[in-house]
Design an enzyme around this catalytic site. Sequence first.
Site, PDB file in Angstrom:
ATOM      1  CG  ASP A  47      -1.535  -1.028   1.713  1.00 56.12           C
ATOM      2  OD1 ASP A  47      -1.637  -2.257   0.899  1.00 56.12           O
ATOM      3  OD2 ASP A  47      -2.427  -1.086   2.687  1.00 56.12           O
ATOM      4  CD  GLU A 229      -7.302  -5.274   3.738  1.00 58.11           C
ATOM      5  OE1 GLU A 229      -6.489  -5.920   4.636  1.00 58.11           O
ATOM      6  OE2 GLU A 229      -6.829  -5.043   2.665  1.00 58.11           O
TER       7      GLU A 229
HETATM    8  C1  FRU Z   1      -3.980  -3.557   2.684  1.00 55.93           C
HETATM    9  C2  FRU Z   1      -3.432  -3.925   4.044  1.00 55.93           C
HETATM   10  C3  FRU Z   1      -3.684  -2.949   5.013  1.00 55.93           C
HETATM   11  C4  FRU Z   1      -2.812  -3.214   6.091  1.00 55.93           C
HETATM   12  C5  FRU Z   1      -1.429  -3.567   5.009  1.00 55.93           C
HETATM   13  C6  FRU Z   1      -0.476  -4.566   5.677  1.00 55.93           C
HETATM   14  O1  FRU Z   1      -3.319  -3.955   1.408  1.00 55.93           O
HETATM   15  O2  FRU Z   1      -3.779  -5.251   4.209  1.00 55.93           O
HETATM   16  O3  FRU Z   1      -4.972  -3.194   5.486  1.00 55.93           O
HETATM   17  O4  FRU Z   1      -2.566  -2.207   6.924  1.00 55.93           O
HETATM   18  O5  FRU Z   1      -1.837  -4.154   3.956  1.00 55.93           O
HETATM   19  O6  FRU Z   1       0.954  -4.555   4.873  1.00 55.93           O
END
Ligand code: FRU
Length: 506
Positions: A47, A229
Site C-alpha cells: 500500500d 481496509e
Molecule cells: C492492505 C493491507 C492493510 C494493512 C497492510 C499491511 O493492503 O492489508 O490493511 O495495513 O496492507 O501490509
Amino acid sequence: MKKSRKFFILTIYLVAAVTMHSYAQKIYHEEYRPQFHFSPRAGWMNDPNGMIYFNKQYHLYYQYYPNSDVWGPMHWGHTTSKDLIHWQQQPIALYPDSLGYIFSGSIIADANNTSGFGKNGTVPLIAIFTHHNMAAEKAGDKNFQTQSIAYSLDEGFTWIKYDKNPVLKNPGIRDFRDPKVGWFEADKKWIMALATFDRVTFYSSADLKSWTKESDFGAGIGAHGGAWECPDLFPLEYDGHKIWVLLVSVNPGGPNGGSATQYFTGDFDGKNFISSQTDTRWLDYGTDNYAGVTFSNTGIQKTFIGWMSNWQYGKAVPTKGWRSAMTIPRNLGIVKMGNKFLVTSLPVKELNNIYNSQSIIENIPVTHYDLASKIGKFAGLAEINFTADKIETFSVTLSNDQGEKMVVGYDKAGDYYYADRSGSGRVEFEKDFGSFHYAPRLSGKPGLDITLIIDNTSLELFADGGLTVMTEIFFPAKPYTRLYIDSNTGLLVKKLEYHELKSTWP
Ligand code: FRU
C-alpha cells in the site's frame, strides 16, 4: 597537482560514475520493471501510505519490506517527487518496534500545532498508523492492531515515535487498522476514518493523541467479499457544492476477483457519513489498483495513488528482487448522472513532463489499424488518447513476435469495456491471472474518449472522462512491440494523439 595524481583522481571518478550508471541500469531496467511508475529499488512493496504534499514536494510512503521480495515485517518506505512522476527514493521512514509492524496509515501537516509537537514555529508532520503486533496475533489475542503516531520536524525525512503510543487501543476487533486522518474545519477537529472489519469507524480528536468514537458506516452496505481496509474520507467539489467521498478497499471481493477499491458518495457532518447509495461502485474495475488513498494538504483537488497489484497474486508475480509498483497518480473528480454522483479518475497532467515525440492523427476509419507502423515504432512507454463521435466495438492490442498479446477494448453488444490477459504471456503463477475482466460502461453519451497509459508491463485505461477505469499488469516473455486497433463495427476515430514517454530512471 601532479599530473599522475590528477590522472588517478580522474580515473577513480570515471570508474565510480560508470559503476553507478551500470548499477542504476541494473536496478531500474530489469525484466518487467516499469519506467515511470514508482517502484522501490529492491524489496517488497504494497500500500501507499502517508501521502502528503508539503512545501512543494510530494511525499509517498509505502508498506515496505526491504529484506525480501515477499511481504514481511512492515516498514514505511519513503520517496519524494516534485511532479508526481519523477521519484527519488529516500531512507526508510518508520521501522517496526516493540509494539509491532508498521501497517498502513496517513500523514497530516499540523499547521496549528494542535499536537504540541511543533517547536519554534516549525509545522510538525504527524504520521498516524497501525501497529500490528505479530506475537499477540500468534498468541490468539484479538487486540493485536492499535493506532499510533509519530512526528517529524524536518518535513517528513526523520520521525520520532510518540512515547505514549498507542493513541487508540483496540476494543476487541481483529481487523482494526489503516487510519486516514483529515481536518474538519467546521468543528475545528481531526477526523479519523478507520477500517474496522466490515465497516468504517469515524473517530475525532482535538490533538491527535486522544480519540473519541463518533459513528460507524457500512455494515451491510456495498461490497463485503472480504475485510474492509484503507478507507479515505474527503470532499470533492461539484457545481459549487461539497460532495463527500468515502473510498474503501475490500479484500477479496473485487468486481473481477481478488482485492479492489469501492467508493460511496454522500455527506459528512463531522459525526456521521450519510449516503443514500444502494449500488456498489468501483473506482477501478481492473485487477491492479488496491489500497489507494489521496494525498493530504492539496486543498480541494484530490490526487490518488493505488498499489498496482492484487493480494490474489501480488506475492507470486514473476519479478526478481523487487515486487510491484504504484499506479499512475490520478486526479479525482465528480460527475452527476441522473441523481447519482460518480467519481472520475484521470492521470495527472504532469505526465506531460515525460512526453517525447508525439503524433496526431485525425479521421481514422478503423477496421484493422496498425498504429505501431503509423507512428514508426512502439517502444513500450506511451500515452494514447483517442476520441470518436459515435462509440463502436473496438480493441487495442499490444503484442510481440511470440504471439503473446494483451487486449483491452469495448464491446458494443454487451456495452462493456474489458481487459483480456489470457494470452498476455506468463500467467501460470496464479490460476486466475489470465482471465477476462469486465467493466460496465457508465457514460450514457453517444461519443467516446479513451486514454491509455502503457508502461512496459502495465496498462491503465481511462474511458469516458475517467468514469470507467481499468488498471492491469502483465508479464510477456518478450516486450510488446506491436500495437494495433481493431473494430468490426467500424469505429471512426476522430482524433488520436500518441505520446511516446520517457523513462524516469537514469
Ligand atoms: C492492505 C493491507 C492493510 C494493512 C497492510 C499491511 O493492503 O492489508 O490493511 O495495513 O496492507 O501490509
